[in-house]
Scaffold this motif. Structure first.
Motif, PDB file in Angstrom:
ATOM      1  N   TRP A 156     -29.576  19.323 -22.684  1.00 39.84           N
ATOM      2  CA  TRP A 156     -28.426  18.785 -23.490  1.00 39.84           C
ATOM      3  C   TRP A 156     -27.170  19.549 -23.349  1.00 39.84           C
ATOM      4  O   TRP A 156     -26.010  19.284 -23.461  1.00 39.84           O
ATOM      5  CB  TRP A 156     -28.881  18.350 -24.894  1.00 39.84           C
ATOM      6  N   ARG A 157     -27.394  20.753 -23.244  1.00 34.47           N
ATOM      7  CA  ARG A 157     -26.413  21.731 -23.127  1.00 34.47           C
ATOM      8  C   ARG A 157     -25.766  21.471 -21.971  1.00 34.47           C
ATOM      9  O   ARG A 157     -24.225  21.695 -21.595  1.00 34.47           O
ATOM     10  CB  ARG A 157     -26.702  23.148 -23.523  1.00 34.47           C
ATOM     11  N   GLY A 158     -26.560  21.717 -20.805  1.00 36.60           N
ATOM     12  CA  GLY A 158     -25.855  21.496 -19.471  1.00 36.60           C
ATOM     13  C   GLY A 158     -25.232  20.136 -19.354  1.00 36.60           C
ATOM     14  O   GLY A 158     -24.075  19.973 -18.572  1.00 36.60           O
ATOM     15  N   THR A 159     -25.516  19.001 -20.129  1.00 37.90           N
ATOM     16  CA  THR A 159     -25.200  17.890 -20.034  1.00 37.90           C
ATOM     17  C   THR A 159     -23.685  17.812 -20.695  1.00 37.90           C
ATOM     18  O   THR A 159     -22.662  17.205 -20.143  1.00 37.90           O
ATOM     19  CB  THR A 159     -26.076  16.896 -20.442  1.00 37.90           C
ATOM     20  N   VAL A 160     -23.680  18.521 -21.841  1.00 44.55           N
ATOM     21  CA  VAL A 160     -22.535  18.839 -22.399  1.00 44.55           C
ATOM     22  C   VAL A 160     -21.357  19.378 -21.680  1.00 44.55           C
ATOM     23  O   VAL A 160     -20.132  19.005 -21.681  1.00 44.55           O
ATOM     24  CB  VAL A 160     -22.680  19.088 -23.912  1.00 44.55           C
ATOM     25  N   GLY A 161     -21.975  20.459 -21.023  1.00 47.59           N
ATOM     26  CA  GLY A 161     -21.053  21.249 -19.992  1.00 47.59           C
ATOM     27  C   GLY A 161     -20.875  20.675 -18.790  1.00 47.59           C
ATOM     28  O   GLY A 161     -19.900  21.087 -18.073  1.00 47.59           O
ATOM     29  N   LYS A 162     -21.304  19.370 -18.667  1.00 49.74           N
ATOM     30  CA  LYS A 162     -21.102  18.487 -17.341  1.00 49.74           C
ATOM     31  C   LYS A 162     -21.388  19.424 -16.241  1.00 49.74           C
ATOM     32  O   LYS A 162     -20.619  19.367 -14.980  1.00 49.74           O
ATOM     33  CB  LYS A 162     -19.606  17.799 -17.601  1.00 49.74           C
ATOM     34  N   ILE A 163     -22.512  19.813 -16.022  1.00 51.71           N
ATOM     35  CA  ILE A 163     -22.903  20.713 -15.039  1.00 51.71           C
ATOM     36  C   ILE A 163     -23.102  19.712 -13.664  1.00 51.71           C
ATOM     37  O   ILE A 163     -22.612  20.508 -12.665  1.00 51.71           O
ATOM     38  CB  ILE A 163     -24.383  21.483 -15.118  1.00 51.71           C
ATOM     39  N   GLY A 164     -23.177  18.639 -13.662  1.00 47.79           N
ATOM     40  CA  GLY A 164     -23.286  17.736 -12.761  1.00 47.79           C
ATOM     41  C   GLY A 164     -21.998  17.664 -11.838  1.00 47.79           C
ATOM     42  O   GLY A 164     -21.827  17.647 -10.974  1.00 47.79           O
ATOM     43  N   LYS A 165     -20.864  17.394 -12.811  1.00 46.20           N
ATOM     44  CA  LYS A 165     -19.458  17.425 -12.473  1.00 46.20           C
ATOM     45  C   LYS A 165     -19.112  18.631 -11.522  1.00 46.20           C
ATOM     46  O   LYS A 165     -18.454  18.719 -10.656  1.00 46.20           O
ATOM     47  CB  LYS A 165     -18.413  16.947 -13.352  1.00 46.20           C
ATOM     48  N   LYS A 166     -19.266  19.797 -12.297  1.00 46.75           N
ATOM     49  CA  LYS A 166     -19.083  21.118 -11.772  1.00 46.75           C
ATOM     50  C   LYS A 166     -19.778  21.288 -10.565  1.00 46.75           C
ATOM     51  O   LYS A 166     -19.353  21.941  -9.643  1.00 46.75           O
ATOM     52  CB  LYS A 166     -19.601  22.143 -12.762  1.00 46.75           C
ATOM     53  N   THR A 167     -21.031  20.673 -10.280  1.00 45.25           N
ATOM     54  CA  THR A 167     -21.785  20.990  -8.950  1.00 45.25           C
ATOM     55  C   THR A 167     -20.762  20.285  -8.044  1.00 45.25           C
ATOM     56  O   THR A 167     -20.777  20.819  -6.834  1.00 45.25           O
ATOM     57  CB  THR A 167     -23.223  20.476  -9.141  1.00 45.25           C
ATOM     58  N   VAL A 168     -20.687  19.023  -8.283  1.00 47.08           N
ATOM     59  CA  VAL A 168     -19.774  18.297  -7.253  1.00 47.08           C
ATOM     60  C   VAL A 168     -18.497  18.997  -6.900  1.00 47.08           C
ATOM     61  O   VAL A 168     -18.001  19.080  -5.664  1.00 47.08           O
ATOM     62  CB  VAL A 168     -19.497  16.873  -7.729  1.00 47.08           C
ATOM     63  N   GLU A 169     -17.767  19.571  -7.841  1.00 44.98           N
ATOM     64  CA  GLU A 169     -16.735  20.154  -7.493  1.00 44.98           C
ATOM     65  C   GLU A 169     -16.846  21.448  -6.712  1.00 44.98           C
ATOM     66  O   GLU A 169     -15.937  21.890  -5.897  1.00 44.98           O
ATOM     67  CB  GLU A 169     -16.038  20.607  -8.911  1.00 44.98           C
TER      68      GLU A 169
END
Length: 285
Positions: A156-169
């Motif tokens: 949940w913390r990684g999701t709030v931090g939007k790690i998925g979007k950060k990975t794409v960036e």
């Protein structure tokens, strides 16, 4: 023979790869011919007791030799050497490491020289990225144009931090990946029906997701607790990052619902093993 997994719907997202060490594989990735992908189960290993049997964590108190053998068996099933695996060091951050040839074996056959890493990215053929799970969300990425892969761990913390979007960036910034080319998947993890959280968690989601999305992401129960949908949240993050809807696969396998076959923290507590996600660019692509 089927693994006996309970699927949340009948959509064909995974193939059950049979053998001495069974695992799940995404047809979406495998059909490109560019990568080897997998998600482990509890089955086919040598660990005993609460770790039975394919525990892939060195940090939970299991016998190290047993875990090493489990990784060897999983690698054999995938066609990947342990010496080519690179393991994350997860602490629920949004820190992501660019993995190079110098990192081969780190966390598996060599000591890691990094900490607090929840995501891994590489463009090096033959390197197998590895991240660990027991309810949190595995995120898989493949850019078939630039030939770049990534795995990220999104609780949940990684999701709030939007790690998925950060990975794409970071795939874009370091390797020129166009988000519209990227294939992305949400892997086996805890489903909304099994994931109860308190208001302080949903308050964090309210801070980073538009109000129009709240009804899709969580609902309140009479006792003041909430049921949170990490699958939907990460799907929305993929779309926000520019990934095309038809390039996204979202799991229908819940770790908690399948705790006899998959490790689940919510079902088993701390006395358990860990699952792993695996992703490698093929050498001969």
């Amino acid at each position: 023979m089927s693994l006996g997994l309970v699927y949340k719907n009948k959509e064909h997202i995974f193939d059950e790869m049979e053998g001495a060490v069974p695992y799940l594989s995404f047809p979406m990735f495998r059909d490109t011919g560019l990568v080897t992908d997998g998600f482990s189960t509890r089955l086919g290993g040598v660990s005993e007791g609460c770790f039975s049997s394919l525990n892939l964590s060195f940090d939970r108190g299991d016998d190290r030799a047993a875990v090493e053998e489990n990784f060897r068996r999983m690698g054999e099933a995938l066609g990947v050497r342990c010496e080519d695996m690179v393991l994350s060091q997860q602490t629920h951050t949004t820190n992501i490491r660019i993995v190079t040839d110098e990192d081969r074996g780190k966390g598996i056959t060599r000591e890691r020289d990094y900490t607090d890493i929840d995501g891994l990215i590489t463009n090096v053929p033959g390197i197998c990225l590895v991240t660990t799970y027991a309810d949190c969300v595995p995120l898989y990425f493949l850019d078939p144009v630039k030939k770049v892969i990534a795995l990220s761990h999104s609780g949940w913390r990684g999701t709030v931090g939007k790690i998925g979007k950060k990975t794409v960036e970071l795939m874009h910034d370091n390797f020129g990946s166009d988000p519209a080319d990227i294939l992305a998947a949400v892997g086996p993890s805890v489903c909304q029906d099994c994931y109860e959280v308190s208001a302080d968690v949903t308050d964090r989601f309210k801070e980073v997701f538009d109000r129009s999305a709240w009804d899709e992401l969580f609902y309140e129960k009479p006792d003041g607790k909430y049921q949170l949908d990490l699958w939907k949240a990460n799907e929305k993050i993929f779309l926000e990052a520019g990934i095309r809807e038809d390039h996204i696969a979202v799991t229908n396998v819940c770790t908690h619902c399948n705790s006899g076959i998959l490790y689940s923290h919510r079902a088993m507590g701390d006395k358990r093993g860990n699952l792993c996600a695996f992703l490698a660019l093929k050498q001969d692509m």
